[in-house]
Enzyme design. Structure first.
Site, PDB file in Angstrom:
ATOM      1  N   ASP A 120      36.428  34.814  48.865  1.00 54.91           N
ATOM      2  CA  ASP A 120      35.278  34.639  47.991  1.00 54.91           C
ATOM      3  C   ASP A 120      35.215  35.885  47.132  1.00 54.91           C
ATOM      4  O   ASP A 120      35.184  37.011  47.656  1.00 54.91           O
ATOM      5  CB  ASP A 120      33.972  34.441  48.758  1.00 54.91           C
ATOM      6  CG  ASP A 120      32.905  33.832  47.851  1.00 54.91           C
ATOM      7  OD1 ASP A 120      33.172  32.761  47.280  1.00 54.91           O
ATOM      8  OD2 ASP A 120      31.830  34.426  47.702  1.00 54.91           O
ATOM      9  N   GLY A 180      39.729  33.910  34.933  1.00 60.17           N
ATOM     10  CA  GLY A 180      38.342  34.319  35.139  1.00 60.17           C
ATOM     11  C   GLY A 180      37.888  35.334  34.093  1.00 60.17           C
ATOM     12  O   GLY A 180      38.101  35.151  32.888  1.00 60.17           O
ATOM     13  N   TYR A 181      37.280  36.426  34.566  1.00 61.42           N
ATOM     14  CA  TYR A 181      36.745  37.439  33.669  1.00 61.42           C
ATOM     15  C   TYR A 181      37.762  38.526  33.323  1.00 61.42           C
ATOM     16  O   TYR A 181      37.402  39.530  32.693  1.00 61.42           O
ATOM     17  CB  TYR A 181      35.505  38.089  34.311  1.00 61.42           C
ATOM     18  CG  TYR A 181      34.383  37.114  34.581  1.00 61.42           C
ATOM     19  CD1 TYR A 181      33.464  36.784  33.589  1.00 61.42           C
ATOM     20  CD2 TYR A 181      34.246  36.506  35.825  1.00 61.42           C
ATOM     21  CE1 TYR A 181      32.435  35.893  33.824  1.00 61.42           C
ATOM     22  CE2 TYR A 181      33.224  35.603  36.084  1.00 61.42           C
ATOM     23  CZ  TYR A 181      32.322  35.302  35.079  1.00 61.42           C
ATOM     24  OH  TYR A 181      31.309  34.404  35.322  1.00 61.42           O
ATOM     25  N   LYS A 188      48.938  44.430  38.404  1.00 59.84           N
ATOM     26  CA  LYS A 188      47.614  43.975  38.799  1.00 59.84           C
ATOM     27  C   LYS A 188      47.484  43.925  40.320  1.00 59.84           C
ATOM     28  O   LYS A 188      46.470  44.347  40.889  1.00 59.84           O
ATOM     29  CB  LYS A 188      47.314  42.601  38.206  1.00 59.84           C
ATOM     30  CG  LYS A 188      45.909  42.091  38.526  1.00 59.84           C
ATOM     31  CD  LYS A 188      45.660  40.704  37.958  1.00 59.84           C
ATOM     32  CE  LYS A 188      44.276  40.196  38.324  1.00 59.84           C
ATOM     33  NZ  LYS A 188      44.041  38.805  37.885  1.00 59.84           N
TER      34      LYS A 188
END
EC number: 3.6.1.66
Length: 214
Positions: A85, A175-176, A197
Site C-alpha cells: 500500500d 502515478g505521481y 529508481k
C-alpha cells in the site's frame, strides 16, 4: 527480529508460490524487477493470474490497507501473500492524497486526473509563496502473511522525500512520478531509469527491508 519472524515460511519455501496482491501494472513491473534482482527462490504470482479481484481497502492507514490486501489474497489463494500500500503525502495538504492517492480525483488509477487535481489543489499555496518548494513524501508499506490468519504479518516500510512540481516532467514511472522532483538528482522520479529508481525509491527501500526480515 522475533523467533517467530525468523522461522522459514514453510518447509519447502524454495518451491513455494507467493501471491502478489496487486493488479496495478506499474507496481507489478517494479515488483517483478526487484524480486528478480533479489534472486528469491520462489515464484511471485500476481493475483490477477489467479482471478483474485482487488480487496476493499477500508483501512485508515497504509499499514492497515496493506494487511487487508495481503490477507484477502492469501485467503482466496491459500498461499502466502505480499501486499503493497503506497501513496504520496503532501504536508501542505494535510498529508493528502495519502492512502487515497490512487483515487484522489475520484476515478481509481487515473494518473492524469490525479496529477491534475494535485496541481490544482496546490495552486493557492503556490500563489501565496511562489518561490517556496512544496515538500512531498512517497510512502510504501509492504505486508507479508504466511496464511490468511497470520497473527504476525511481516511489515516493511520505505519513505522517499522530494518536492512537488507544478508541471509534469519525464515519461517513465507511473502515478505521481512526473511531479515528484528530486533535488539531489535534479530529476523527477519519472525521469530516472528503472535501475536508478529502484535504488532510491520508497518501494525499493521497502522490498529490501522485507527481504532482510525474511
Amino acid at each position: 527480529m522475533s523467533d517467530f519472524q525468523s522461522q522459514p515460511l514453510s518447509d519447502n519455501v524454495s518451491q513455494a508460490d507467493w501471491v502478489l496482491a496487486s493488479n496495478n501494472k506499474g507496481k507489478l513491473v517494479e515488483f517483478k524487477r526487484l524480486f528478480t534482482e533479489a534472486n528469491l527462490d520462489v515464484t511471485i504470482v500476481p493475483q490477477g493470474q489467479l482471478n483474485i479481484e482487488d480487496a476493499i481497502e477500508d483501512g485508515l492507514s497504509f499499514v492497515e490497507n496493506a494487511v487487508i490486501k495481503a490477507r484477502h489474497a492469501s485467503r482466496i489463494s491459500g498461499l502466502p501473500a505480499i501486499a503493497d500500500d503506497s501513496g504520496l503525502c503532501v504536508p501542505a495538504l494535510g498529508n493528502a492524497p495519502g492512502i487515497y492517492s490512487a483515487r484522489y480525483a475520484g476515478e481509481h488509477g487515473n494518473d492524469d486526473l490525479n496529477n491534475a487535481k494535485l496541481i490544482a489543489d496546490l495552486h493557492p499555496i503556490r500563489a501565496q509563496q511562489p518561490d517556496a518548494p512544496i515538500e512531498g513524501l512517497f510512502v510504501c508499506v509492504l505486508a507479508m502473511v504466511r496464511h490468511a490468519d497470520d497473527p504476525l504479518p511481516i511489515i516493511a516500510q520505505g519513505l522517499w522525500q522530494g518536492e512537488i512540481l507544478d508541471k509534469a516532467h519525464g515519461d517513465g514511472g507511473f502515478g505521481y512520478d512526473p511531479l515528484f522532483w528530486l533535488p539531489k538528482l535534479q530529476a523527477t522520479a519519472a525521469s530516472l531509469s528503472a535501475t536508478d529508481k529502484n535504488q532510491v525509491s520508497h518501494r525499493g527501500q521497502a522490498i529490501r527491508q522485507l527481504l532482510a526480515q525474511l
